[in-house]
Design a protein around this motif. Sequence first.
Motif, PDB file in Angstrom:
ATOM      1  N   HIS A 148     -35.773 106.589 -80.296  1.00 19.70           N
ATOM      2  CA  HIS A 148     -34.409 106.688 -79.767  1.00 19.70           C
ATOM      3  C   HIS A 148     -33.656 105.411 -80.125  1.00 19.70           C
ATOM      4  O   HIS A 148     -34.150 104.312 -79.890  1.00 19.70           O
ATOM      5  N   GLY A 149     -32.493 105.557 -80.716  1.00 13.99           N
ATOM      6  CA  GLY A 149     -31.722 104.406 -81.163  1.00 13.99           C
ATOM      7  C   GLY A 149     -32.001 104.029 -82.599  1.00 13.99           C
ATOM      8  O   GLY A 149     -31.330 103.173 -83.160  1.00 13.99           O
ATOM      9  N   GLY A 150     -32.998 104.669 -83.217  1.00 18.46           N
ATOM     10  CA  GLY A 150     -33.342 104.399 -84.610  1.00 18.46           C
ATOM     11  C   GLY A 150     -32.396 105.117 -85.568  1.00 18.46           C
ATOM     12  O   GLY A 150     -31.480 105.842 -85.155  1.00 18.46           O
ATOM     13  N   THR A 171     -21.514 112.571 -60.512  1.00 18.08           N
ATOM     14  CA  THR A 171     -22.730 111.791 -60.281  1.00 18.08           C
ATOM     15  C   THR A 171     -23.000 110.846 -61.447  1.00 18.08           C
ATOM     16  O   THR A 171     -24.116 110.727 -61.910  1.00 18.08           O
ATOM     17  N   VAL A 172     -21.962 110.189 -61.914  1.00 13.94           N
ATOM     18  CA  VAL A 172     -22.112 109.261 -63.034  1.00 13.94           C
ATOM     19  C   VAL A 172     -23.111 108.185 -62.662  1.00 13.94           C
ATOM     20  O   VAL A 172     -23.078 107.625 -61.574  1.00 13.94           O
ATOM     21  N   GLY A 173     -24.010 107.907 -63.605  1.00 16.60           N
ATOM     22  CA  GLY A 173     -25.012 106.872 -63.358  1.00 16.60           C
ATOM     23  C   GLY A 173     -26.299 107.421 -62.771  1.00 16.60           C
ATOM     24  O   GLY A 173     -27.162 106.665 -62.377  1.00 16.60           O
ATOM     25  N   ALA A 174     -26.423 108.737 -62.698  1.00 13.24           N
ATOM     26  CA  ALA A 174     -27.661 109.322 -62.178  1.00 13.24           C
ATOM     27  C   ALA A 174     -28.827 108.898 -63.061  1.00 13.24           C
ATOM     28  O   ALA A 174     -28.688 108.661 -64.245  1.00 13.24           O
ATOM     29  N   VAL A 175     -29.983 108.785 -62.455  1.00 12.50           N
ATOM     30  CA  VAL A 175     -31.170 108.354 -63.188  1.00 12.50           C
ATOM     31  C   VAL A 175     -31.580 109.451 -64.165  1.00 12.50           C
ATOM     32  O   VAL A 175     -31.700 110.612 -63.802  1.00 12.50           O
ATOM     33  N   ARG A 176     -31.779 109.037 -65.406  1.00 15.95           N
ATOM     34  CA  ARG A 176     -32.205 109.987 -66.435  1.00 15.95           C
ATOM     35  C   ARG A 176     -33.630 109.667 -66.846  1.00 15.95           C
ATOM     36  O   ARG A 176     -33.994 108.523 -67.062  1.00 15.95           O
ATOM     37  N   LYS A 177     -34.399 110.696 -67.000  1.00 19.90           N
ATOM     38  CA  LYS A 177     -35.768 110.545 -67.460  1.00 19.90           C
ATOM     39  C   LYS A 177     -35.730 110.228 -68.956  1.00 19.90           C
ATOM     40  O   LYS A 177     -34.997 110.852 -69.708  1.00 19.90           O
ATOM     41  N   ALA A 178     -36.502 109.260 -69.376  1.00 17.03           N
ATOM     42  CA  ALA A 178     -36.553 108.902 -70.793  1.00 17.03           C
ATOM     43  C   ALA A 178     -37.116 110.076 -71.590  1.00 17.03           C
ATOM     44  O   ALA A 178     -38.151 110.640 -71.246  1.00 17.03           O
ATOM     45  N   LEU A 179     -36.401 110.443 -72.626  1.00 18.56           N
ATOM     46  CA  LEU A 179     -36.818 111.552 -73.467  1.00 18.56           C
ATOM     47  C   LEU A 179     -37.709 111.052 -74.597  1.00 18.56           C
ATOM     48  O   LEU A 179     -37.380 110.071 -75.254  1.00 18.56           O
ATOM     49  N   ARG A 180     -38.816 111.712 -74.810  1.00 20.77           N
ATOM     50  CA  ARG A 180     -39.689 111.388 -75.934  1.00 20.77           C
ATOM     51  C   ARG A 180     -39.440 112.433 -77.003  1.00 20.77           C
ATOM     52  O   ARG A 180     -39.927 113.546 -76.906  1.00 20.77           O
ATOM     53  N   ASP A 234     -42.466 104.898 -87.175  1.00 17.22           N
ATOM     54  CA  ASP A 234     -42.362 105.066 -85.725  1.00 17.22           C
ATOM     55  C   ASP A 234     -41.065 104.475 -85.177  1.00 17.22           C
ATOM     56  O   ASP A 234     -40.426 105.054 -84.299  1.00 17.22           O
ATOM     57  N   LEU A 235     -40.654 103.331 -85.706  1.00 21.59           N
ATOM     58  CA  LEU A 235     -39.395 102.716 -85.280  1.00 21.59           C
ATOM     59  C   LEU A 235     -38.195 103.565 -85.714  1.00 21.59           C
ATOM     60  O   LEU A 235     -37.224 103.709 -84.967  1.00 21.59           O
ATOM     61  N   ASN A 236     -38.261 104.109 -86.919  1.00 24.77           N
ATOM     62  CA  ASN A 236     -37.161 104.948 -87.427  1.00 24.77           C
ATOM     63  C   ASN A 236     -36.997 106.221 -86.606  1.00 24.77           C
ATOM     64  O   ASN A 236     -35.893 106.726 -86.444  1.00 24.77           O
TER      65      ASN A 236
END
Length: 125
Positions: free
Chosen positions: A18-20, A56-65, A13-15
Amino acid sequence: LARTDVACRLTRDLNRAHGGPWWAMGCRAFVGLELDNDNVFDPSDDLAVAERHSGTVGAVRKALRVDWKSRYVRFAAEVMMFRTPFSGPEITVVQQADEIAYYCSKLRTDLLDDRSGPRVYFGGE
């Protein structure tokens, strides 16, 4: 890495997160490539380019699953495939002398123009 995923559910799951490591390998291997009917490997790269161009740099992004292992495996399998009528990684028969072959992926130069590191090479014989 795939063997580690099999050994322990938590590690798997960690691998895949995102970021794994699956995400990191995919970002390096598929930088600037987009699959047909999909997106670039990490869709947040596409959002970053859109933000830069729209101001619009820095716009809020929805976390992607995203299951990054599955996405990596899919990209590895499809990025060098040809579209129909060839449908595969290799062209062995050509019906017409002036036939055109298209990949199932696109090169996104807008994602590569700001990068000083990775390069993309497409070649054929």
